[in-house]
Design an enzyme around this catalytic site. Sequence first.
Site, mmCIF file in Angstrom:
data_model
loop_
_atom_site.group_PDB
_atom_site.id
_atom_site.type_symbol
_atom_site.label_atom_id
_atom_site.label_comp_id
_atom_site.label_asym_id
_atom_site.label_seq_id
_atom_site.Cartn_x
_atom_site.Cartn_y
_atom_site.Cartn_z
ATOM 1 N N LYS A 191 0.859 -1.184 0.000
ATOM 2 C CA LYS A 191 0.000 0.000 0.000
ATOM 3 C C LYS A 191 0.891 1.228 0.000
ATOM 4 C CE LYS A 191 -4.424 1.079 0.340
ATOM 5 N NZ LYS A 191 -5.588 0.389 -0.206
ATOM 6 N N GLY B 238 -23.156 4.094 -2.689
ATOM 7 C CA GLY B 238 -22.199 4.578 -3.683
ATOM 8 C C GLY B 238 -21.912 3.499 -4.706
ATOM 9 N N VAL C 68 -20.161 0.722 -4.607
ATOM 10 C CA VAL C 68 -20.320 -0.671 -4.175
ATOM 11 C C VAL C 68 -21.751 -0.931 -3.680
ATOM 12 C CG1 VAL C 68 -19.558 -2.398 -2.496
ATOM 13 C CG2 VAL C 68 -17.875 -0.958 -3.642
HETATM 14 P P1 NAD Z 1 -18.272 5.445 -2.682
HETATM 15 O O1 NAD Z 1 -17.618 6.706 -2.255
HETATM 16 O O2 NAD Z 1 -18.672 5.267 -4.105
HETATM 17 O O3 NAD Z 1 -19.591 5.203 -1.812
HETATM 18 C C1 NAD Z 1 -19.645 5.320 -0.429
HETATM 19 C C2 NAD Z 1 -21.031 5.822 -0.070
HETATM 20 O O4 NAD Z 1 -21.199 5.777 1.330
HETATM 21 C C3 NAD Z 1 -21.260 7.276 -0.511
HETATM 22 O O5 NAD Z 1 -22.478 7.366 -1.235
HETATM 23 C C4 NAD Z 1 -21.327 8.035 0.816
HETATM 24 O O6 NAD Z 1 -22.199 9.152 0.767
HETATM 25 C C5 NAD Z 1 -21.868 6.957 1.747
HETATM 26 N N1 NAD Z 1 -21.616 7.168 3.177
HETATM 27 C C6 NAD Z 1 -20.516 7.677 3.790
HETATM 28 N N2 NAD Z 1 -20.700 7.678 5.118
HETATM 29 C C7 NAD Z 1 -21.920 7.138 5.366
HETATM 30 C C8 NAD Z 1 -22.673 6.880 6.530
HETATM 31 N N3 NAD Z 1 -22.209 7.173 7.732
HETATM 32 N N4 NAD Z 1 -23.903 6.325 6.398
HETATM 33 C C9 NAD Z 1 -24.403 6.042 5.177
HETATM 34 N N5 NAD Z 1 -23.729 6.265 4.033
HETATM 35 C C10 NAD Z 1 -22.519 6.825 4.129
HETATM 36 O O7 NAD Z 1 -17.280 4.287 -2.187
HETATM 37 P P2 NAD Z 1 -17.308 2.753 -2.633
HETATM 38 O O8 NAD Z 1 -16.282 2.560 -3.678
HETATM 39 O O9 NAD Z 1 -18.708 2.342 -2.878
HETATM 40 O O10 NAD Z 1 -16.730 2.054 -1.317
HETATM 41 C C11 NAD Z 1 -17.568 1.767 -0.207
HETATM 42 C C12 NAD Z 1 -16.806 0.968 0.813
HETATM 43 O O11 NAD Z 1 -16.345 -0.250 0.226
HETATM 44 C C13 NAD Z 1 -15.555 1.644 1.376
HETATM 45 O O12 NAD Z 1 -15.378 1.250 2.717
HETATM 46 C C14 NAD Z 1 -14.440 1.064 0.521
HETATM 47 O O13 NAD Z 1 -13.194 1.110 1.203
HETATM 48 C C15 NAD Z 1 -14.936 -0.344 0.368
HETATM 49 N N6 NAD Z 1 -14.394 -1.057 -0.789
HETATM 50 C C16 NAD Z 1 -14.585 -0.574 -2.028
HETATM 51 C C17 NAD Z 1 -14.088 -1.276 -3.121
HETATM 52 C C18 NAD Z 1 -14.315 -0.811 -4.532
HETATM 53 O O14 NAD Z 1 -14.072 -1.586 -5.457
HETATM 54 N N7 NAD Z 1 -14.804 0.406 -4.764
HETATM 55 C C19 NAD Z 1 -13.392 -2.479 -2.931
HETATM 56 C C20 NAD Z 1 -13.225 -2.968 -1.632
HETATM 57 C C21 NAD Z 1 -13.737 -2.239 -0.565
#
Ligand code: NAD
Length: 354
Positions: free
Chosen positions: A81, A185, A187
């Site tokens: 990382k 979001g 995911v």
């Molecule tokens: P994203 O930014 O597209 O979506 C996250 C969403 O969560 C946003 O819509 C945001 O407004 C919302 N949010 C933030 N705080 C919140 C709360 N307290 N209550 C409700 N909603 C809230 O991010 P993502 O890519 O969808 O990632 C989401 C999670 O999955 C993160 O923890 C990320 O580390 C993890 N993750 C993502 C991936 C990937 O491929 N994108 C892979 C592994 C893990």
Amino acid sequence: MTAFWTEADFDDHELVQLVRDRASGLTAIIALHSTHLGPGAGGTRFWHYPEGNDALRDALRLSRGMSYKNAMAGLPMGGGKAVILAPQDKAKSPELLAAFGDAVNALNGRYVTAEDVGISEADMVAVARRTPYVSGLPVKGADAAGGDPGPFTAMGIFHGIKAAVRHKLGKDSVKGIHVAIQGTGSVGGGVAKLLAQDGAKLTLSDIHQDRARELAARLGAESVAPDAIMGINCDVFSPNALGAILDDEGIARLEAPIVAGGANNQLARAGHGQKLADRGILYAPDYVINAGGIISVTLEYLARQKGEPCEINEVRKRLAQIPGRLEEIWQQADATGVSPDAVADRMAQTLIGR
Ligand code: NAD
């Protein structure tokens, strides 16, 4: 002064490198936890850290997490990382990204980077001008894997939720199963769409409440305020927003027999996995169920190294293995009384020779 290798989060990392480039203002830390299974792979985070030690802690913890995630996903990659210490205004220049690309290149492929928080696909394209050791680059064509990992992560979680429903509730389908999704979001929104297609009943929530409301309207689901989602009486709570939500208070509020979602580092502390088990709640270890994205970007990277296209069917095949891995963890947990998160950690450690 405390030496950094006595830091609680230091876990015999193979390399922890501070990168400085005066001309561009770059300050970054690259951490390689384990290269036992292959080059250390994991994204680059661009974040403003008030304390330098917070950046070091992030690099140490996140790189170890990547060792575990890649090992459990069956990928020939280790864990790495990078964190770039952003200025307060989070300004990012082409020179800074170029200098970071040079630093990655200097490791000669021991570290393979990708997007993470604060780093866009366009940023990675800029880094890739200086080094071939980059994954998660844009791809062309519907049959090509790679690029934005979100949809692949969502697909893996969808498979994982179905496995959890089978294991805990004895049902072969999610039709009529009530899933509460925190975060809609990339995911969480993807998971919601896949579940809706299969007839699940959904309750959605996002701090951007319009986002949850609009998606709910499209999918025939309900939406609730962000502070209500963890207490919804449902079959599955699926966290797809923040980490560390499963603390004493969060676990006490849960009214679901299953927790299965994609957010990274859901357990506030290691002991919280046992607290979930004590309440009879089945937990899908986060780095096992959310590996779809890293599977896709890694296969894209390995194919590009060989000058071949990455077949989406190969990615789909690997995503479909996530349920089997979860089932193995749950069976061991059932048989030994050890919580699933601890079983997964032990399996991952064995795979990386620790
Ligand atoms: P994203 O930014 O597209 O979506 C996250 C969403 O969560 C946003 O819509 C945001 O407004 C919302 N949010 C933030 N705080 C919140 C709360 N307290 N209550 C409700 N909603 C809230 O991010 P993502 O890519 O969808 O990632 C989401 C999670 O999955 C993160 O923890 C990320 O580390 C993890 N993750 C993502 C991936 C990937 O491929 N994108 C892979 C592994 C893990």
